[in-house]
Design an enzyme around this catalytic site. Structure first.
Site, mmCIF file in Angstrom:
data_model
loop_
_atom_site.group_PDB
_atom_site.id
_atom_site.type_symbol
_atom_site.label_atom_id
_atom_site.label_comp_id
_atom_site.label_asym_id
_atom_site.label_seq_id
_atom_site.Cartn_x
_atom_site.Cartn_y
_atom_site.Cartn_z
ATOM 1 N N ALA A 228 1.323 4.498 -1.806
ATOM 2 C CA ALA A 228 1.246 5.964 -1.997
ATOM 3 C C ALA A 228 1.054 6.681 -0.670
ATOM 4 C CB ALA A 228 0.083 6.283 -2.934
ATOM 5 N N ASP B 290 -5.115 -4.579 -6.581
ATOM 6 C CA ASP B 290 -5.777 -4.598 -5.287
ATOM 7 C C ASP B 290 -4.909 -5.482 -4.382
ATOM 8 O OD1 ASP B 290 -7.307 -5.261 -3.038
ATOM 9 O OD2 ASP B 290 -9.162 -4.912 -4.135
ATOM 10 N N CYS C 289 0.899 -1.179 0.000
ATOM 11 C CA CYS C 289 0.000 0.000 0.000
ATOM 12 C C CYS C 289 0.925 1.214 0.000
ATOM 13 C CB CYS C 289 -0.861 0.007 1.262
ATOM 14 S SG CYS C 289 -1.646 -1.579 1.610
ATOM 15 N N GLY D 232 4.368 7.265 -0.905
ATOM 16 C CA GLY D 232 5.704 6.744 -1.173
ATOM 17 C C GLY D 232 6.774 7.065 -0.145
ATOM 18 N N GLY D 233 6.391 7.650 0.977
ATOM 19 C CA GLY D 233 7.387 8.019 1.990
ATOM 20 C C GLY D 233 8.174 6.810 2.487
ATOM 21 N N CYS E 102 -1.426 4.173 11.063
ATOM 22 C CA CYS E 102 -1.200 5.423 11.805
ATOM 23 C C CYS E 102 -2.437 5.774 12.617
ATOM 24 C CB CYS E 102 -0.779 6.551 10.870
ATOM 25 S SG CYS E 102 -1.904 6.826 9.512
#
Ligand SMILES: C[S@@+](CC[C@H](N)C(=O)[O-])C[C@H]1O[C@@H](n2cnc3c(N)ncnc32)[C@H](O)[C@@H]1O
Length: 469
Positions: free
Chosen positions: A252, A304, A250, A254-255, A375
């Site tokens: 994006a 997906d 998952c 992209g950190g 998070c």
């Protein structure tokens, strides 16, 4: 003491705004303006002139903007988190409700050739979150050793001469003798590839100072990426090594993919993101930070994540599942309509998260490792998801991150005692890790970073699961 530090933060933030509102450039506001706007002395003059002539510029607007919280979301969090976190929730709530108290991490981009950024950060009071010795301890002393890695350390220095000559003496990751970049078979077959040795470096400040984000400059890689420093913990837990095949399920924006590329040179990093808009964002991030020479090994896919494991069973050495979640920090600032909608969708998240985690466990090879992270503080999306998946997957073995991550980094991050409903604790341990006082069993499902005064990082939950051989 922590409240005292917070008061200073708060006062400092307000005072900074006053400097902007009154357009009075005191030495400190000058310094801050400079830090917000410029990258060199020449640019500094220009930016200050623009600041004087344009009171409504971007910096002023950002300071003026006060965000209001979403009451339905706050009520929901109050009810759930006061039970799950006990006393820790009061401080976490206050931090989340005061964006002026938030700290920001500055992750350096080891692929950027501009080298003055470390000195600028240090002169402004930033310090390294991960001194090189700590990183290597975290990355090398952990239980994970991938035996089938294609990578074998070599001695070739592949840094171009112009790169080496720009290295400042205290910038260890750019030193010629530490710059030897050993490559696996694939890399060796690409004679044009010249890369610095990966080195994850993140700078943090004790006060809530936001370093300016960097505009895109054609033909130049960005020098740093701003992030919540707790986002690095799942990447550290993954322990990516050179030559491995890695999946960021998952991905994006992209950190964490960028952070992985600062840790090692994988043979393949597949960044998966099914959402078109977010995938574009991901592609832009990768393009702005990574050199073209890495294009063949950092790829973007659009599947997906729930079905990824079926189509790529046993393919990867490491998989990160940084799952879609309640995202407490951002949800608190939803509009009321958006907040109501999100709260309704919230109940469906644990099922999606468990499916993603199971898919990741299929995609990883026997003996490989999956890190699951979110998070949010919500135990339903954290411990409960891990527990569900462990119950359904006998080949999955949780690994304790307390000694490896929480203990060495407790100076910077506040880790929560585990949630008693999920087999984590028999009695309430100290909120801060202390060597040898907490049994490994207590944290086997994962560890949770809870924002607190002076340590505003998080929320971030992380769990590491190994697929048995
Ligand atoms: C928390 S964000 C990931 C943040 C990212 N790892 C980073 O560090 O920048 C979760 C991402 O999961 C994506 N996502 C949602 N549903 C998904 C699914 N079924 N499969 C894979 N990714 C999904 C979302 O679009 C979102 O971009």
């Amino acid at each position: 003491m922590s409240k005292y530090v917070f008061t200073i933060h708060h006062f400092y933030s307000k005072w900074r705004i006053i400097c902007f509102k009154t357009q009075r450039l005191t030495p400190t506001s000058l310094w801050w303006l400079w830090s917000c706007n410029s990258h060199s002395g020449a640019e500094l003059v220009l930016q200050l002139n623009e600041q004087k002539g344009a009171p409504n510029n971007q910096v002023t607007k950002r300071c003026k903007k006060e965000r209001s919280s979403c009451q339905p979301v706050l009520d929901c969090f109050d009810q759930q988190y006061s039970q799950e976190l006990g006393d820790l929730w009061a401080d976490a709530r206050a931090v989340l409700l005061d964006p002026h108290s938030w700290q920001y991490g500055v992750m350096l981009n080891c692929f950027s050739v501009v080298t003055d950024i470390t000195q600028i950060l240090q002169s402004q009071g930033f310090c390294a979150l991960l001194p090189q010795t700590d990183v290597s301890m975290l990355l090398c002393n952990g239980p994970s050793t991938v035996s089938n890695s294609k990578y074998q350390a070599g001695k070739d220095s592949l840094l171009p001469p112009h790169y080496i000559s720009k290295c400042p003496p205290n910038d260890s990751h750019l030193q010629p003798d530490s710059a030897s970049h050993a490559l696996g078979q694939d890399l060796q077959s690409e004679p044009s590839l010249s890369l610095p040795r990966p080195s994850l470096q993140c700078y943090i400040h004790p006060y809530p100072l936001r370093f300016p984000s960097q505009a895109h400059r054609p033909g130049q890689l960005k020098q740093y990426y701003l992030l919540n420093a707790a986002s690095l913990l799942p990447v550290l837990a993954l322990q990516v090594r050179d030559g491995e095949k890695v999946l960021d399920l998952c991905s994006a924006p992209g950190g964490k993919a960028l952070a992985m590329m600062q840790c090692a040179t994988p043979a393949l990093l597949c960044c998966n993101e099914p959402d078109l808009h977010r995938r574009d964002w991901l592609a832009k991030t990768l393009e702005s930070f990574l050199p073209h020479s890495l294009n063949s090994r950092v790829i973007v896919s659009a599947k997906d994540g729930r079905s990824f494991g079926q189509s790529a069973a046993g393919t990867y050495d490491k998989v990160l599942v940084d799952a879609p979640c309640s995202n407490d920090r951002s949800w608190l600032y939803s509009s009321s309509q958006q907040g109501e909608q999100r709260l309704q969708e919230r109940a469906r998240l644990p099922a999606l998260q468990a499916q993603l985690l199971k898919s990741a466990l299929s995609a990883v090879r026997p003996g490989g490792v999956v890190v699951y992270s979110t998070c949010t503080l919500s135990s339903c999306e954290n411990y409960a998801v891990v527990e569900t998946v462990l119950n359904d997957c006998p080949e999955a073995e949780p690994e304790d991150l307390w000694e490896e991550i929480a203990v060495p980094l407790s100076k910077y991050f506040a880790f929560s005692p585990a949630h008693p409903d999920h087999g984590q604790t028999l009695h309430k341990p100290s909120p801060q890790p202390q060597n040898g006082t907490v049994s490994t069993y207590h944290h086997r499902l994962g560890i949770l970073v809870v924002p607190q005064f002076g340590k505003t990082w998080g929320p971030m939950f992380l769990s590491r699961i190994r697929r048995r051989k």
